[in-house]
Write an enzyme that holds these catalytic residues in place. Structure first.
Site, short mmCIF file in Angstrom:
data_model
loop_
_atom_site.label_atom_id
_atom_site.label_comp_id
_atom_site.label_asym_id
_atom_site.label_seq_id
_atom_site.Cartn_x
_atom_site.Cartn_y
_atom_site.Cartn_z
N ASP A 3 0.88 -1.16 0.00
CA ASP A 3 0.00 0.00 0.00
C ASP A 3 0.91 1.21 0.00
OD1 ASP A 3 -1.64 2.13 0.55
OD2 ASP A 3 -2.69 1.17 2.23
N ASP A 50 -7.64 -7.44 0.90
CA ASP A 50 -7.47 -6.14 1.56
C ASP A 50 -8.23 -6.14 2.87
OD1 ASP A 50 -6.55 -3.55 1.90
OD2 ASP A 50 -8.28 -2.65 0.91
N TYR A 100 1.43 0.25 15.09
CA TYR A 100 0.40 0.11 14.08
C TYR A 100 0.77 0.89 12.82
CZ TYR A 100 -3.85 0.00 11.49
OH TYR A 100 -4.76 -0.20 10.48
N LYS A 123 -2.76 -2.68 7.88
CA LYS A 123 -2.87 -4.15 7.85
C LYS A 123 -2.01 -4.73 6.73
CE LYS A 123 -4.83 -6.27 11.14
NZ LYS A 123 -4.01 -7.09 12.02
MG LIG Z 1 -4.85 -2.47 2.31
#
Ligand SMILES: [Mg+2]
Length: 361
Positions: A10, A129, A225, A228
């Site tokens: 990403d 995703d 974080y 993902k």
């Molecule tokens: Mg993604």
């Protein structure tokens, strides 16, 4: 020998975490095209939600520095476009500034597979995703170890002996192999906990490679974080392996995975065609696409958009119902991930600020 490398990242999306911008897809396609006939044999570029997916064939094997450098350069160039357009999270999956020979551990997800082409070699590339790599565990088990999904395990003599699963423990950095059907219960003891134990490869008992997944977990790499992992997976079918239809059949049942909204929620894993591979509702729900190819002397014949089929309408409808039920939980578990899983989100910052408010009881 033919190598398939699927490398994804990403590098910025719009609006928010919804989808990859066309200018990024064009740039990536152009860069890989330029490398065709030179470093790589063939390529295909697509996206699943906010993840840019590079599918490449070549003859250099897994972990080739040239191939990984090519993918890294694509991500860097595309990040520049994302920054120019002020896209959201520009370069977010690139955790390091300097390439050091391999993109593993630097943020991008990687699934690679080396094999001798059979007379006919169907390959499916799955891309997801808003979820984590362990999401593949359930599906790989169904494909290669469950005769109620894959009748070929019963009626094809070539599959009768079963398969070997290589499982990685991403916390203690170790691996183990389990043979099915005889060790199915031992295998399930681990892979039923998909946030920690991930199926990396599946082999037929004679050593033939059948499946390869990306196991990169961004939060564990970065220690905080950073979005993902949104994994990818390459699976071969037919001629002594599960048929193409057996490989996509597990996705006809709705399964709940981790990774929706802020990487902090469970949601239904919805199989969709490419035109629907854009995350909208509550930044999701988590979704998966599958492109089918025949591999011919390293060339990618295809793709076919496998979930662009009314036969998957019913599971999509069930996923929407599950999404409603989970959403009704709001900030409560089990919609929200368990506390252990929330460790890598922004929740600990909130808790830290409130530490002094607590009194002994
Ligand atoms: Mg993604």
């Amino acid at each position: 020998m033919t190598t398939i490398s699927v490398i994804k990242a990403d590098v910025g999306s719009f609006p928010g975490h919804s989808r990859v911008h066309p200018a990024i897809l064009e740039k990536a396609t152009e860069m890989l095209r330029k490398a065709e006939g030179n470093l790589i044999t063939d390529s295909f570029v697509t996206h699943c939600g906010d993840d840019l997916e590079l599918i490449m064939t070549h003859t250099h094997g897994e972990d080739d520095p040239g191939i990984h450098k090519l993918a890294w350069d694509v991500f860097i160039e595309c990040t520049a476009i994302a920054k120019d357009l002020k896209l959201y999270g520009a370069g977010q999956d690139l955790l390091s500034d300097a390439f050091s020979g391999n993109v593993k551990g630097m943020g991008p997800g990687v699934a690679e597979m080396v094999f001798e082409e059979r007379a006919s070699d169907p390959v499916l590339v799955f891309m997801a995703d808003k979820t984590e790599p362990g999401a593949w565990n359930y599906y790989l088990y169904k494909m290669f170890a469950d005769p109620f999904n894959t009748p070929g395990l019963v009626i094809d003599p070539a599959m009768h002996e079963g398969f070997v699963f290589e499982v990685h423990d991403v916390i203690d950095k170790r691996k183990v192999h389990f043979s099915t059907p005889e060790e199915s219960h031992k295998l399930l003891a681990y892979i039923g906990a998909p946030s920690r134990y991930l199926i990396k490869y599946v082999y037929r008992k004679d050593g033939l490679i059948a499946a390869s997944t990306s196991t990169q977990r961004l939060n564990l790499i970065a220690g905080r974080y950073v979005g993902k992992d949104d994994p990818v997976m390459v699976v071969r079918g037919q001629s002594g392996l599960p048929s193409v239809g057996e490989l996509i059949e597990p996705f006809a049942t709705p399964v709940i995975v981790a990774g929706w909204m802020r990487g902090s929620h469970h949601g239904p894993f919805m199989p969709v065609g490419l035109c629907d591979a854009n995350c909208t509702r509550f930044d999701g729900p988590p979704r998966v696409i599958c492109l089918g190819f025949q591999i011919c002397n390293g060339k990618l014949i295809g793709p076919v958009d496998m979930f662009d089929d009314p036969a998957y309408d019913r599971v999509r409808s069930k996923c929407n119902e599950i999404a409603d039920i989970l959403r009704a939980h709001g900030p409560f578990e089990p919609h929200r991930l368990s506390l252990e899983e929330m460790e890598y989100t922004t929740l600990p910052i909130v808790e830290k600020e409130l530490t002094d408010r607590w009194e002994p009881i």
